[in-house]
Design a protein around this motif. Sequence first.
Motif, short mmCIF file in Angstrom:
data_model
loop_
_atom_site.label_atom_id
_atom_site.label_comp_id
_atom_site.label_asym_id
_atom_site.label_seq_id
_atom_site.Cartn_x
_atom_site.Cartn_y
_atom_site.Cartn_z
N LYS A 13 65.81 -16.77 -19.12
CA LYS A 13 65.11 -17.87 -18.44
C LYS A 13 64.99 -17.65 -16.93
O LYS A 13 64.13 -18.24 -16.30
N LEU A 14 65.87 -16.83 -16.36
CA LEU A 14 65.91 -16.68 -14.90
C LEU A 14 64.68 -15.94 -14.39
O LEU A 14 64.20 -15.00 -15.03
N PRO A 15 64.21 -16.32 -13.20
CA PRO A 15 63.08 -15.60 -12.60
C PRO A 15 63.54 -14.23 -12.08
O PRO A 15 64.72 -14.01 -11.82
N ASP A 16 62.58 -13.32 -11.92
CA ASP A 16 62.89 -11.96 -11.48
C ASP A 16 63.52 -11.92 -10.09
O ASP A 16 64.30 -11.03 -9.79
N LYS A 17 63.20 -12.90 -9.24
CA LYS A 17 63.72 -12.86 -7.87
C LYS A 17 65.25 -13.00 -7.80
O LYS A 17 65.86 -12.57 -6.84
N VAL A 18 65.87 -13.57 -8.83
CA VAL A 18 67.34 -13.70 -8.80
C VAL A 18 68.04 -12.64 -9.64
O VAL A 18 69.26 -12.53 -9.61
#
Length: 91
Positions: A13-18
């Motif tokens: 679920k996490l975005p690529d930026k994190v």
Amino acid sequence: MTLKEEAYAIIEKLPDKVMEDVLRELKETEENPLTWETPEQEAARKAKAREESMEAFRWMEEMKKKRPLLIPENYEEAYADALAEKYGLAK
């Protein structure tokens, strides 16, 4: 759901930026030797650290008995003399 499955679901679920931060933390955790300790090894390490701390404490207590602080009888006068010497004050 196991812990790994739950972690995978959150990572998905996490975005690529994190993801860079997550990956860095996972690598640090993997490289840390304490990560791979069994509960018995962890308990033994903590017990050893406690024993070393207690040994240091006992040594310090023994030193206090052998060499007590040299506090003068009239410490107020010694303090006033030290202040007078340091700051050039007249008593």
